[in-house]
Design a protein around this motif. Structure first.
Motif, PDB file in Angstrom:
ATOM      1  N   TRP A  89     -77.433  30.519   8.358  1.00  0.00           N
ATOM      2  CA  TRP A  89     -78.855  30.578   8.738  1.00  0.00           C
ATOM      3  C   TRP A  89     -79.646  31.169   7.572  1.00  0.00           C
ATOM      4  CZ3 TRP A  89     -75.152  30.848  12.592  1.00  0.00           C
ATOM      5  CH2 TRP A  89     -75.340  29.971  13.664  1.00  0.00           C
ATOM      6  N   PRO A  90     -79.779  30.382   6.489  1.00  0.00           N
ATOM      7  CA  PRO A  90     -80.360  30.928   5.254  1.00  0.00           C
ATOM      8  C   PRO A  90     -81.799  31.417   5.402  1.00  0.00           C
ATOM      9  CG  PRO A  90     -80.078  28.548   5.084  1.00  0.00           C
ATOM     10  CD  PRO A  90     -79.373  28.975   6.336  1.00  0.00           C
ATOM     11  N   ILE A  91     -82.563  30.863   6.355  1.00  0.00           N
ATOM     12  CA  ILE A  91     -83.970  31.292   6.448  1.00  0.00           C
ATOM     13  C   ILE A  91     -84.124  32.546   7.299  1.00  0.00           C
ATOM     14  CG2 ILE A  91     -85.010  29.035   5.957  1.00  0.00           C
ATOM     15  CD1 ILE A  91     -85.571  28.976   9.106  1.00  0.00           C
ATOM     16  N   ASP A  92     -83.082  32.938   8.010  1.00  0.00           N
ATOM     17  CA  ASP A  92     -83.156  34.139   8.847  1.00  0.00           C
ATOM     18  C   ASP A  92     -82.815  35.372   7.997  1.00  0.00           C
ATOM     19  OD1 ASP A  92     -83.112  36.068  10.797  1.00  0.00           O
ATOM     20  OD2 ASP A  92     -82.054  34.832  12.266  1.00  0.00           O
ATOM     21  N   VAL A  93     -83.827  35.871   7.303  1.00  0.00           N
ATOM     22  CA  VAL A  93     -83.619  36.984   6.368  1.00  0.00           C
ATOM     23  C   VAL A  93     -83.311  38.279   7.113  1.00  0.00           C
ATOM     24  CG1 VAL A  93     -84.685  38.331   4.497  1.00  0.00           C
ATOM     25  CG2 VAL A  93     -85.064  35.873   4.630  1.00  0.00           C
ATOM     26  N   VAL A  94     -83.955  38.479   8.266  1.00  0.00           N
ATOM     27  CA  VAL A  94     -83.705  39.695   9.052  1.00  0.00           C
ATOM     28  C   VAL A  94     -82.225  39.760   9.440  1.00  0.00           C
ATOM     29  CG1 VAL A  94     -84.224  40.870  11.230  1.00  0.00           C
ATOM     30  CG2 VAL A  94     -86.065  39.844   9.906  1.00  0.00           C
ATOM     31  N   GLN A  95     -81.715  38.638   9.910  1.00  0.00           N
ATOM     32  CA  GLN A  95     -80.300  38.577  10.267  1.00  0.00           C
ATOM     33  C   GLN A  95     -79.424  38.758   9.022  1.00  0.00           C
ATOM     34  OE1 GLN A  95     -78.228  35.214  12.693  1.00  0.00           O
ATOM     35  NE2 GLN A  95     -77.851  34.825  10.537  1.00  0.00           N
ATOM     36  N   GLY A  96     -79.816  38.143   7.917  1.00  0.00           N
ATOM     37  CA  GLY A  96     -79.053  38.251   6.685  1.00  0.00           C
ATOM     38  C   GLY A  96     -78.945  39.693   6.207  1.00  0.00           C
ATOM     39  N   MET A  97     -80.055  40.427   6.317  1.00  0.00           N
ATOM     40  CA  MET A  97     -80.043  41.832   5.904  1.00  0.00           C
ATOM     41  C   MET A  97     -79.167  42.661   6.848  1.00  0.00           C
ATOM     42  SD  MET A  97     -81.627  42.002   3.075  1.00  0.00           S
ATOM     43  CE  MET A  97     -81.909  43.747   2.765  1.00  0.00           C
ATOM     44  N   ALA A  98     -79.185  42.306   8.132  1.00  0.00           N
ATOM     45  CA  ALA A  98     -78.325  43.001   9.096  1.00  0.00           C
ATOM     46  C   ALA A  98     -76.857  42.751   8.751  1.00  0.00           C
ATOM     47  CB  ALA A  98     -78.632  42.529  10.516  1.00  0.00           C
ATOM     48  N   VAL A  99     -76.557  41.541   8.284  1.00  0.00           N
ATOM     49  CA  VAL A  99     -75.187  41.207   7.871  1.00  0.00           C
ATOM     50  C   VAL A  99     -74.773  42.059   6.671  1.00  0.00           C
ATOM     51  CG1 VAL A  99     -73.849  39.404   6.682  1.00  0.00           C
ATOM     52  CG2 VAL A  99     -75.047  38.859   8.806  1.00  0.00           C
ATOM     53  N   VAL A 100     -75.663  42.176   5.686  1.00  0.00           N
ATOM     54  CA  VAL A 100     -75.346  42.992   4.503  1.00  0.00           C
ATOM     55  C   VAL A 100     -75.084  44.440   4.926  1.00  0.00           C
ATOM     56  CG1 VAL A 100     -76.231  43.882   2.305  1.00  0.00           C
ATOM     57  CG2 VAL A 100     -76.663  41.510   2.939  1.00  0.00           C
ATOM     58  N   GLU A 101     -75.926  44.968   5.803  1.00  0.00           N
ATOM     59  CA  GLU A 101     -75.755  46.346   6.273  1.00  0.00           C
ATOM     60  C   GLU A 101     -74.443  46.522   7.031  1.00  0.00           C
ATOM     61  OE1 GLU A 101     -79.091  48.058   8.435  1.00  0.00           O
ATOM     62  OE2 GLU A 101     -80.433  47.098   6.993  1.00  0.00           O
ATOM     63  N   ALA A 102     -74.125  45.526   7.848  1.00  0.00           N
ATOM     64  CA  ALA A 102     -72.878  45.597   8.622  1.00  0.00           C
ATOM     65  C   ALA A 102     -71.671  45.581   7.690  1.00  0.00           C
ATOM     66  CB  ALA A 102     -72.808  44.433   9.609  1.00  0.00           C
ATOM     67  N   ILE A 103     -71.688  44.696   6.688  1.00  0.00           N
ATOM     68  CA  ILE A 103     -70.572  44.610   5.741  1.00  0.00           C
ATOM     69  C   ILE A 103     -70.456  45.920   4.952  1.00  0.00           C
ATOM     70  CG2 ILE A 103     -69.733  43.436   3.651  1.00  0.00           C
ATOM     71  CD1 ILE A 103     -70.863  40.823   4.837  1.00  0.00           C
ATOM     72  N   ALA A 104     -71.594  46.512   4.607  1.00  0.00           N
ATOM     73  CA  ALA A 104     -71.588  47.767   3.847  1.00  0.00           C
ATOM     74  C   ALA A 104     -70.829  48.856   4.589  1.00  0.00           C
ATOM     75  CB  ALA A 104     -73.024  48.209   3.574  1.00  0.00           C
ATOM     76  N   LYS A 105     -70.902  48.832   5.918  1.00  0.00           N
ATOM     77  CA  LYS A 105     -70.271  49.890   6.713  1.00  0.00           C
ATOM     78  C   LYS A 105     -68.791  49.623   7.000  1.00  0.00           C
ATOM     79  CE  LYS A 105     -74.507  51.697   8.540  1.00  0.00           C
ATOM     80  NZ  LYS A 105     -75.648  51.233   9.289  1.00  0.00           N
ATOM     81  N   LEU A 106     -68.320  48.436   6.667  1.00  0.00           N
ATOM     82  CA  LEU A 106     -66.898  48.123   6.889  1.00  0.00           C
ATOM     83  C   LEU A 106     -66.059  48.798   5.808  1.00  0.00           C
ATOM     84  CD1 LEU A 106     -67.101  44.300   7.734  1.00  0.00           C
ATOM     85  CD2 LEU A 106     -66.933  46.210   9.333  1.00  0.00           C
ATOM     86  N   PRO A 107     -64.768  49.040   6.099  1.00  0.00           N
ATOM     87  CA  PRO A 107     -63.905  49.632   5.067  1.00  0.00           C
ATOM     88  C   PRO A 107     -63.782  48.700   3.856  1.00  0.00           C
ATOM     89  CG  PRO A 107     -62.739  49.389   7.193  1.00  0.00           C
ATOM     90  CD  PRO A 107     -64.086  48.784   7.360  1.00  0.00           C
ATOM     91  N   ASP A 108     -63.591  49.275   2.688  1.00  0.00           N
ATOM     92  CA  ASP A 108     -63.488  48.479   1.459  1.00  0.00           C
ATOM     93  C   ASP A 108     -62.203  47.668   1.418  1.00  0.00           C
ATOM     94  OD1 ASP A 108     -65.903  49.127   0.354  1.00  0.00           O
ATOM     95  OD2 ASP A 108     -65.151  50.905  -0.657  1.00  0.00           O
ATOM     96  N   GLY A 109     -62.278  46.509   0.770  1.00  0.00           N
ATOM     97  CA  GLY A 109     -61.109  45.659   0.635  1.00  0.00           C
ATOM     98  C   GLY A 109     -61.495  44.337   0.000  1.00  0.00           C
ATOM     99  N   ALA A 110     -60.511  43.494  -0.218  1.00  0.00           N
ATOM    100  CA  ALA A 110     -60.729  42.215  -0.893  1.00  0.00           C
ATOM    101  C   ALA A 110     -61.672  41.309  -0.099  1.00  0.00           C
ATOM    102  CB  ALA A 110     -59.401  41.513  -1.117  1.00  0.00           C
ATOM    103  N   GLU A 111     -61.523  41.324   1.220  1.00  0.00           N
ATOM    104  CA  GLU A 111     -62.353  40.474   2.081  1.00  0.00           C
ATOM    105  C   GLU A 111     -63.825  40.868   1.969  1.00  0.00           C
ATOM    106  OE1 GLU A 111     -62.654  37.535   5.357  1.00  0.00           O
ATOM    107  OE2 GLU A 111     -60.789  38.236   4.479  1.00  0.00           O
TER     108      GLU A 111
END
Ligand SMILES: [Zn+2]
Length: 136
Positions: A78-100
């Motif tokens: 959903w490339p035009i949904d920037v609000v959702q995209g930013m939420a995804v970045v924030e969610a990934i930031a809080k996940l433990p570090d790793g290759a994935e």
């Protein structure tokens, strides 16, 4: 929210439907037998943005690094949904570090939205700083 979607085929269904009229599968049965994490991953593909957003926040709290790839894919789908995209970045930031997680952030650096590319790039840069240690 007036809409409800089948979690299996994403067809619009009436609230409380047990059998999906579109795909014929037993939704209640599926929900009972499918692990919560797997249902969240599936919800990332739901056409209803509220469902996706709920799944993004739940996966962030779930803290499984393996979710990073599916989260990035959701933002890319959903490339035009920037609000959702930013939420995804924030969610990934809080996940433990790793290759994935690293791969997911690299994928988000290809996102159409400038803000998301920048946010993903900053997280990758920060990871490298953490890796080499702070000199100050
Ligand atoms: Zn269905």
């Amino acid at each position: 929210m007036n809409h409800h979607y089948c979690p299996l085929c994403y067809a619009e269904i009436s609230i409380g439907a047990i059998i999906c009229p579109a795909c014929g599968r037993n939704i209640e049965d599926w929900e009972r037998h499918t692990p919560y994490y797997d249902r969240l991953i599936r919800a990332l593909k739901n056409p209803h943005s509220e469902v996706r957003m709920g799944a993004i926040l739940s996966l962030q709290n779930h803290g499984r690094e393996a979710a990073a790839g599916s989260l990035a894919e959701c933002a890319m789908n959903w490339p035009i949904d920037v609000v959702q995209g930013m939420a995804v970045v924030e969610a990934i930031a809080k996940l433990p570090d790793g290759a994935e997680k690293t791969a997911a952030l690299r994928q988000l650096q290809q996102h159409e939205a400038h803000a998301i590319r920048v946010a993903a790039g900053e997280l990758l840069a920060k990871k490298e700083t953490d890796h080499y240690g702070h000199s100050t």
